[in-house]
Scaffold this motif. Structure first.
Motif, PDB file in Angstrom:
ATOM      1  N   THR A 540       0.836  -1.198   0.000  1.00 22.29           N
ATOM      2  CA  THR A 540       0.000   0.000   0.000  1.00 22.29           C
ATOM      3  C   THR A 540       0.874   1.253   0.000  1.00 22.29           C
ATOM      4  N   ALA A 541       0.232   2.396  -0.174  1.00 20.63           N
ATOM      5  CA  ALA A 541       0.958   3.664  -0.131  1.00 20.63           C
ATOM      6  C   ALA A 541       1.625   3.865   1.226  1.00 20.63           C
ATOM      7  N   TRP A 542       0.979   3.385   2.284  1.00 18.83           N
ATOM      8  CA  TRP A 542       1.558   3.487   3.620  1.00 18.83           C
ATOM      9  C   TRP A 542       2.845   2.675   3.714  1.00 18.83           C
ATOM     10  N   HIS A 543       2.828   1.459   3.217  1.00 14.85           N
ATOM     11  CA  HIS A 543       4.022   0.609   3.256  1.00 14.85           C
ATOM     12  C   HIS A 543       5.161   1.214   2.439  1.00 14.85           C
ATOM     13  N   ARG A 544       4.842   1.759   1.280  1.00 16.79           N
ATOM     14  CA  ARG A 544       5.884   2.356   0.438  1.00 16.79           C
ATOM     15  C   ARG A 544       6.479   3.588   1.113  1.00 16.79           C
ATOM     16  N   TRP A 545       5.620   4.391   1.714  1.00 19.59           N
ATOM     17  CA  TRP A 545       6.130   5.592   2.377  1.00 19.59           C
ATOM     18  C   TRP A 545       7.028   5.221   3.554  1.00 19.59           C
ATOM     19  N   CYS A 546       6.616   4.249   4.354  1.00 21.98           N
ATOM     20  CA  CYS A 546       7.433   3.817   5.496  1.00 21.98           C
ATOM     21  C   CYS A 546       8.771   3.263   5.029  1.00 21.98           C
ATOM     22  N   ALA A 547       8.758   2.493   3.954  1.00 18.52           N
ATOM     23  CA  ALA A 547      10.012   1.936   3.445  1.00 18.52           C
ATOM     24  C   ALA A 547      10.949   3.049   2.979  1.00 18.52           C
ATOM     25  N   ASP A 548      10.416   4.035   2.284  1.00 13.72           N
ATOM     26  CA  ASP A 548      11.242   5.157   1.813  1.00 13.72           C
ATOM     27  C   ASP A 548      11.795   5.959   2.988  1.00 13.72           C
ATOM     28  N   GLN A 549      10.956   6.222   3.958  1.00 11.98           N
ATOM     29  CA  GLN A 549      11.405   7.014   5.107  1.00 11.98           C
ATOM     30  C   GLN A 549      12.409   6.244   5.964  1.00 11.98           C
ATOM     31  N   TYR A 550      12.210   4.952   6.092  1.00  8.09           N
ATOM     32  CA  TYR A 550      13.153   4.139   6.871  1.00  8.09           C
ATOM     33  C   TYR A 550      14.531   4.146   6.208  1.00  8.09           C
ATOM     34  N   LEU A 551      14.541   4.054   4.888  1.00 12.69           N
ATOM     35  CA  LEU A 551      15.806   4.112   4.164  1.00 12.69           C
ATOM     36  C   LEU A 551      16.459   5.478   4.338  1.00 12.69           C
ATOM     37  N   ARG A 552      15.679   6.546   4.266  1.00 14.23           N
ATOM     38  CA  ARG A 552      16.222   7.894   4.459  1.00 14.23           C
ATOM     39  C   ARG A 552      16.819   8.057   5.846  1.00 14.23           C
ATOM     40  N   LEU A 553      16.091   7.627   6.856  1.00 13.22           N
ATOM     41  CA  LEU A 553      16.569   7.752   8.226  1.00 13.22           C
ATOM     42  C   LEU A 553      17.830   6.923   8.458  1.00 13.22           C
ATOM     43  N   ALA A 554      17.864   5.733   7.859  1.00 13.00           N
ATOM     44  CA  ALA A 554      19.051   4.884   8.013  1.00 13.00           C
ATOM     45  C   ALA A 554      20.267   5.534   7.364  1.00 13.00           C
ATOM     46  N   MET A 555      20.074   6.147   6.200  1.00 14.18           N
ATOM     47  CA  MET A 555      21.186   6.816   5.526  1.00 14.18           C
ATOM     48  C   MET A 555      21.649   8.033   6.326  1.00 14.18           C
ATOM     49  N   GLU A 556      20.735   8.805   6.866  1.00 14.36           N
ATOM     50  CA  GLU A 556      21.108   9.967   7.673  1.00 14.36           C
ATOM     51  C   GLU A 556      21.855   9.537   8.924  1.00 14.36           C
ATOM     52  N   GLU A 557      21.410   8.451   9.538  1.00 18.91           N
ATOM     53  CA  GLU A 557      22.096   7.960  10.725  1.00 18.91           C
ATOM     54  C   GLU A 557      23.500   7.477  10.389  1.00 18.91           C
ATOM     55  N   GLY A 558      23.624   6.825   9.207  1.00 18.64           N
ATOM     56  CA  GLY A 558      24.952   6.376   8.777  1.00 18.64           C
ATOM     57  C   GLY A 558      25.897   7.531   8.519  1.00 18.64           C
ATOM     58  N   GLU A 559      25.361   8.606   7.931  1.00 15.10           N
ATOM     59  CA  GLU A 559      26.189   9.783   7.679  1.00 15.10           C
ATOM     60  C   GLU A 559      26.634  10.439   8.977  1.00 15.10           C
ATOM     61  N   ASP A 560      25.738  10.502   9.953  1.00  9.21           N
ATOM     62  CA  ASP A 560      26.092  11.084  11.249  1.00  9.21           C
ATOM     63  C   ASP A 560      27.186  10.267  11.929  1.00  9.21           C
ATOM     64  N   MET A 561      27.116   8.950  11.800  1.00 13.40           N
ATOM     65  CA  MET A 561      28.134   8.096  12.412  1.00 13.40           C
ATOM     66  C   MET A 561      29.484   8.278  11.722  1.00 13.40           C
ATOM     67  N   ASP A 562      29.446   8.450  10.396  1.00 12.14           N
ATOM     68  CA  ASP A 562      30.696   8.671   9.666  1.00 12.14           C
ATOM     69  C   ASP A 562      31.325   9.995  10.063  1.00 12.14           C
ATOM     70  N   GLU A 563      30.481  11.041  10.217  1.00 14.34           N
ATOM     71  CA  GLU A 563      31.001  12.341  10.621  1.00 14.34           C
ATOM     72  C   GLU A 563      31.586  12.280  12.031  1.00 14.34           C
ATOM     73  N   GLY A 564      30.932  11.523  12.901  1.00 13.38           N
ATOM     74  CA  GLY A 564      31.447  11.385  14.253  1.00 13.38           C
ATOM     75  C   GLY A 564      32.778  10.665  14.289  1.00 13.38           C
ATOM     76  N   ALA A 565      32.918   9.661  13.417  1.00 14.55           N
ATOM     77  CA  ALA A 565      34.180   8.920  13.362  1.00 14.55           C
ATOM     78  C   ALA A 565      35.304   9.792  12.813  1.00 14.55           C
ATOM     79  N   ASP A 566      34.978  10.621  11.826  1.00 13.15           N
ATOM     80  CA  ASP A 566      35.990  11.506  11.240  1.00 13.15           C
ATOM     81  C   ASP A 566      36.425  12.567  12.246  1.00 13.15           C
ATOM     82  N   GLY A 567      35.464  13.003  13.060  1.00 15.36           N
ATOM     83  CA  GLY A 567      35.792  14.027  14.042  1.00 15.36           C
ATOM     84  C   GLY A 567      36.691  13.483  15.123  1.00 15.36           C
TER      85      GLY A 567
END
Length: 567
Positions: A540-567
């Motif tokens: 459903t549209a709900w499932h697709r939206w959740c999947a897209d948002q979960y991927l976005r949040l996971a990528m943002e969290e990964g970027e934050d972890m990379d920045e923290g490691a570089d710092g």
């Protein structure tokens, strides 16, 4: 008895009239009346004794004074117009409210009275359904109407001997002689006999301890006490005694309802799910990582409970009744059982999905700038990249569609946000369509007209002009949407029109409320959308939206972890 001429296609009406006629004809009073009429026709000079009017005859001829007529076999039709002797003759053993299921002795008609053969029952729908009351009477040579309707049970009956034997076998198999001491020993009984999810084992074991006063009754809501062994073993007879008041193995929905609710209530409340959800958090392998985070456990439970009540509590009363559990989908009873099949909670799409919880909670957290767990209008305006118009947000906070549960004026709580999010991202459901229809129906007359749509569209045009987007004339938009929904009355959009064309209802509402969705609709690729639907027909549209948002949040969290490691 002469039937009126009915229009073609009224087979159901004809069938019901035939049913009433043959029911009337089989009554002793009717037989006596027909005998007297025939006797009077043969001998006009004979005195005709008065025949007492039958209350049942009056019931069949007209509508009962209490309201609309009810079908045969319903409690409203129980034993109407029968004497005590008649009831004893035809009552079904063990079910005084049921119509007869077999022949009942009735006085034979006189030789001079030829009882007409019932005509073939008119089918309600060709090729389906029972053979009909008339045909079954012919087959059994019965002068009473056989039972043709079995209402679903709403009360628990005693546990059958077969199920008692199953409980005994489980005790023997586990080598239990003095009684059950832990909830793990109770699990086979819950799954094999009670036909409920294995994640009901610990709560049921806990409720048994409370029922037999092994622990204090106030402990029913204490989560920590639920998993503890019992100081007094629960014997086989104690299990059977408790189950006889709670369990109907042939009807898992009734068992679920009876087990979850409080004994003194006829409904399920939100707090009733607490110990059942706590059992999942404590024992499901897919949620082990939450064991050390009490806050996230509470938020997960709140999210699951809110989603359950969003589906089943359509009137927002805070209560779920048995008929709601039977009527609405997806089934919470079946979904609870599916938890046994998957160790990864992301595989469960309905109610319990951790992926969905993560997206809902993070979305709320991003909007809640002061983290007081309340959202005001300015917070909600940031939703989806400031997509919502201010007029839309004002209508939402006016609480015309549902009353906020935050108890803080002008503030939306976490549960309210879940309600809004489900309505916004899954706009083909009845709840969502009703939500947005009430937003647009400014005068609350049950009809959305052009002036109400124009009220919302004016702000959309202003926002497009500020962003240097090409605007579209309101008349052109209205013509396009009119062709899309096809209202039965030109220029008047009713709730039934949107439910009939629910596939397009979301696009209709989004054009006037969300600038992002409006632009997406104007630039959509219909072939791509069709391809996505074919590749994931159950998504459903709900499932697709959740999947897209979960991927976005996971990528943002990964970027934050990379920045923290570089710092």
């Amino acid at each position: 008895m002469v039937h009126g001429q009915l229009p073609q296609g009224c087979g159901l009406v004809n069938a019901k009239l035939d049913e009433f006629f043959w029911e009337w004809l089989m009554q002793p009073e009717s037989v006596q009346l027909i005998r007297q009429i025939i006797h009077n026709a043969e001998d006009p000079t004979a005195e005709v004794p008065a025949v007492s009017a039958s209350p049942h005859q009056l019931h069949l001829r007209g509508t009962p004074s209490g309201g609309r007529p009810s079908p045969p076999g319903s409690p409203h039709r129980t034993n109407v117009g029968f004497s005590r002797e008649d009831v004893e003759q035809i009552a079904l053993p063990g079910s005084p409210h049921s119509p007869p299921t077999g022949p009942a002795p009735t006085p034979p008609p006189p030789k001079e009275l030829d009882m007409p053969s019932p005509p073939p029952e008119r089918p309600v729908s060709p090729g389906s359904g029972p053979t009909g009351v008339g045909n079954s009477m012919l087959a059994t040579k019965s002068q009473t109407i056989p039972r043709f309707w079995w209402p679903k049970r709403d009360q628990i009956s005693d546990l059958g001997q077969e199920h008692k034997d199953q409980i005994h076998s489980i005790f023997v198999k586990q080598g239990i002689t003095d009684g059950i001491k832990t909830w793990e020993q109770c699990e086979p009984i819950v799954t094999e006999v009670f036909k409920l999810s294995k994640y009901f084992a610990a709560p049921i074991f806990h409720k048994m301890k409370v029922f037999y006063d092994i622990i204090d009754r106030s402990s029913i809501s204490k989560r920590d006490a639920m998993m503890a062994p019992t100081p007094v073993p629960i014997t086989e007879m104690m299990v059977i005694g408790w189950a006889s008041r709670k369990i109907q193995p042939e009807d898992p929905t009734l068992s679920f309802y009876s087990v979850v609710k409080k004994d003194h209530n006829d409904w399920i409340e939100k707090e009733d799910f607490d110990i059942f959800l706590h059992a999942i958090l404590m024992t499901h392998p897919g949620l082990d990582f939450l064991l050390e985070t009490q806050e996230f456990q509470d938020r997960y439970s709140d999210t699951v409970t809110s989603r359950i009540f969003y589906i089943y509590d359509r009137k927002d009363t805070g209560r779920i009744h048995l008929q709601n559990l039977r009527r609405y989908q997806p089934s919470i009873v079946d979904t609870w059982k599916q938890l046994e099949e998957f160790d990864d909670m992301k595989m469960i799409r309905d109610y319990f999905s951790y992926e969905h919880f993560y997206v809902i909670y993070c979305t709320f957290w991003e909007l809640d700038s002061d983290h007081d767990f309340l959202l005001d209008k300015d917070d909600l305006l940031k939703y989806d990249g400031h997509a919502l118009s201010r007029r839309t947000v004002d209508r939402i906070f006016s609480e015309v569609t549902w009353k906020f549960t935050s108890a803080v004026p002008g503030k939306m709580g976490y549960e309210d946000f879940i309600h809004f999010l489900l309505n916004d991202q899954d706009q083909i459901t009845d709840r969502s369509i009703e939500f947005w229809f009430n937003i647009f129906d400014l005068d609350a007359d049950g009809v959305v007209r052009d002036h109400e749509l124009k009220y919302f569209y004016e702000e959309q045009v202003q926002r497009m002009e500020c962003l240097n987007y090409e605007t579209i004339a309101f008349h052109d938009v209205l013509c396009q949407l009119h062709d899309m929904i096809g209202p039965r009355v030109t220029g008047e959009f009713r709730l039934a029109d949107f439910k009939r064309k629910r596939k397009f209802a979301g696009s209709f509402f989004s054009i006037f409320t969300s600038l992002n969705k409006f632009m997406a609709f104007e630039n959509r690729d219909p072939f791509q959308a069709k391809q996505e639907q074919m590749e994931n027909p159950n998504c459903t549209a709900w499932h697709r939206w959740c999947a897209d948002q979960y991927l976005r949040l996971a990528m943002e969290e990964g970027e934050d972890m990379d920045e923290g490691a570089d710092g």
